[in-house]
Design a protein around this motif. Structure first.
Motif, PDB file in Angstrom:
ATOM      1  N   ALA A 135       6.312 127.008 -26.065  1.00 57.88           N
ATOM      2  CA  ALA A 135       6.635 128.139 -25.186  1.00 57.88           C
ATOM      3  C   ALA A 135       5.557 128.395 -24.144  1.00 57.88           C
ATOM      4  N   GLY A 136       4.353 127.981 -24.433  1.00 58.40           N
ATOM      5  CA  GLY A 136       3.231 128.285 -23.554  1.00 58.40           C
ATOM      6  C   GLY A 136       2.636 129.629 -23.921  1.00 58.40           C
ATOM      7  N   PRO A 137       1.489 129.941 -23.346  1.00 52.80           N
ATOM      8  CA  PRO A 137       0.786 131.159 -23.734  1.00 52.80           C
ATOM      9  C   PRO A 137       1.312 132.421 -23.068  1.00 52.80           C
ATOM     10  N   GLY A 138       2.157 132.280 -22.055  1.00 55.74           N
ATOM     11  CA  GLY A 138       2.680 133.445 -21.349  1.00 55.74           C
ATOM     12  C   GLY A 138       1.780 133.899 -20.210  1.00 55.74           C
ATOM     13  N   ARG A 139       2.266 134.892 -19.527  1.00 54.85           N
ATOM     14  CA  ARG A 139       1.588 135.416 -18.341  1.00 54.85           C
ATOM     15  C   ARG A 139       0.243 136.058 -18.658  1.00 54.85           C
ATOM     16  N   PHE A 140       0.131 136.664 -19.826  1.00 54.78           N
ATOM     17  CA  PHE A 140      -1.095 137.383 -20.185  1.00 54.78           C
ATOM     18  C   PHE A 140      -2.040 136.452 -20.947  1.00 54.78           C
ATOM     19  N   SER A 141      -2.499 135.421 -20.259  1.00 59.13           N
ATOM     20  CA  SER A 141      -3.367 134.415 -20.872  1.00 59.13           C
ATOM     21  C   SER A 141      -4.326 133.872 -19.825  1.00 59.13           C
ATOM     22  N   LEU A 142      -5.354 133.201 -20.281  1.00 57.19           N
ATOM     23  CA  LEU A 142      -6.298 132.583 -19.354  1.00 57.19           C
ATOM     24  C   LEU A 142      -5.732 131.308 -18.734  1.00 57.19           C
ATOM     25  N   ASP A 143      -4.707 130.737 -19.324  1.00 50.52           N
ATOM     26  CA  ASP A 143      -4.055 129.550 -18.754  1.00 50.52           C
ATOM     27  C   ASP A 143      -3.096 129.895 -17.616  1.00 50.52           C
ATOM     28  N   HIS A 144      -2.636 131.128 -17.550  1.00 48.69           N
ATOM     29  CA  HIS A 144      -1.582 131.496 -16.603  1.00 48.69           C
ATOM     30  C   HIS A 144      -1.971 131.164 -15.163  1.00 48.69           C
ATOM     31  N   ASN A 145      -1.085 130.441 -14.504  1.00 46.48           N
ATOM     32  CA  ASN A 145      -1.247 130.039 -13.100  1.00 46.48           C
ATOM     33  C   ASN A 145      -2.477 129.174 -12.845  1.00 46.48           C
TER      34      ASN A 145
END
Length: 176
Positions: A135-145
């Motif tokens: 699913a991925g870590p979502g928007r509230f993560s350090l990976d986002h964008n």
């Protein structure tokens, strides 16, 4: 137009609500699961959170047949600590998931003889990590964008594959 988790196209106010709901759900899953992995690792390494600490952990690994216990106990603690931290933060998520899954494969191996009720926690942890990898870590993560951010079935499979290879290597050395 955006697509929700079921693959249906959505638009308008519901699009934002669905998207935020998924991201908040992923945040909750990551924080609690990653946090639990972090706690398990810190118990093994440092004795934090009423843990056994490094000496007792390594002695326990010797009794489980992981020789040398110092190497394997330290490795398990570091993997839980690091994998948990990465998942908690949503940083390098597929790698954090692979570390957690590989560690849990070894935990399942160590508790397999007790049957499902013996290895159920390790199995649940592995499935949670795989779910986050897919699913991925979502928007509230350090990976986002970030350019390195990855998610989806291919990355989930890559995490699982890496975890299996690492677990098999660990088990091969354990059985020597």
């Amino acid at each position: 137009m955006a697509t929700n988790v079921t693959g249906k196209h959505i638009s308008g106010p519901r699009e934002n609500t669905d998207s935020v709901a998924v991201d908040v759900g992923l945040l909750v899953l990551r924080v609690f699961f990653g946090g639990l992995m972090f706690v398990h690792g810190s118990q093994k390494l440092f004795g934090w959170f009423n843990g056994a600490g490094w000496r007792q952990t390594t002695a326990g690994f010797e009794k489980l047949g992981y020789h040398p216990g110092r190497l394997f106990g330290t490795l398990a603690g570091l993997c839980e600590f690091t994998g948990g931290t990465l998942l908690f933060l949503g940083l390098l998520t597929p790698l954090g998931a692979a570390v957690a899954i590989g560690t849990m494969i070894n935990a399942m191996n160590a508790t397999w003889h007790h049957g499902l009720m013996g290895y159920e926690s390790a199995l649940l942890f592995a499935v949670a990590a795989l779910t986050i990898a897919i699913a991925g870590p979502g928007r509230f993560s350090l990976d986002h964008n970030r350019p390195w951010a990855r998610r989806g079935p291919v990355w989930g499979a890559a995490s699982l594959g890496l975890a299996i290879v690492a677990a098999v290597i660990t088990l091969a050395f354990k059985w020597r």
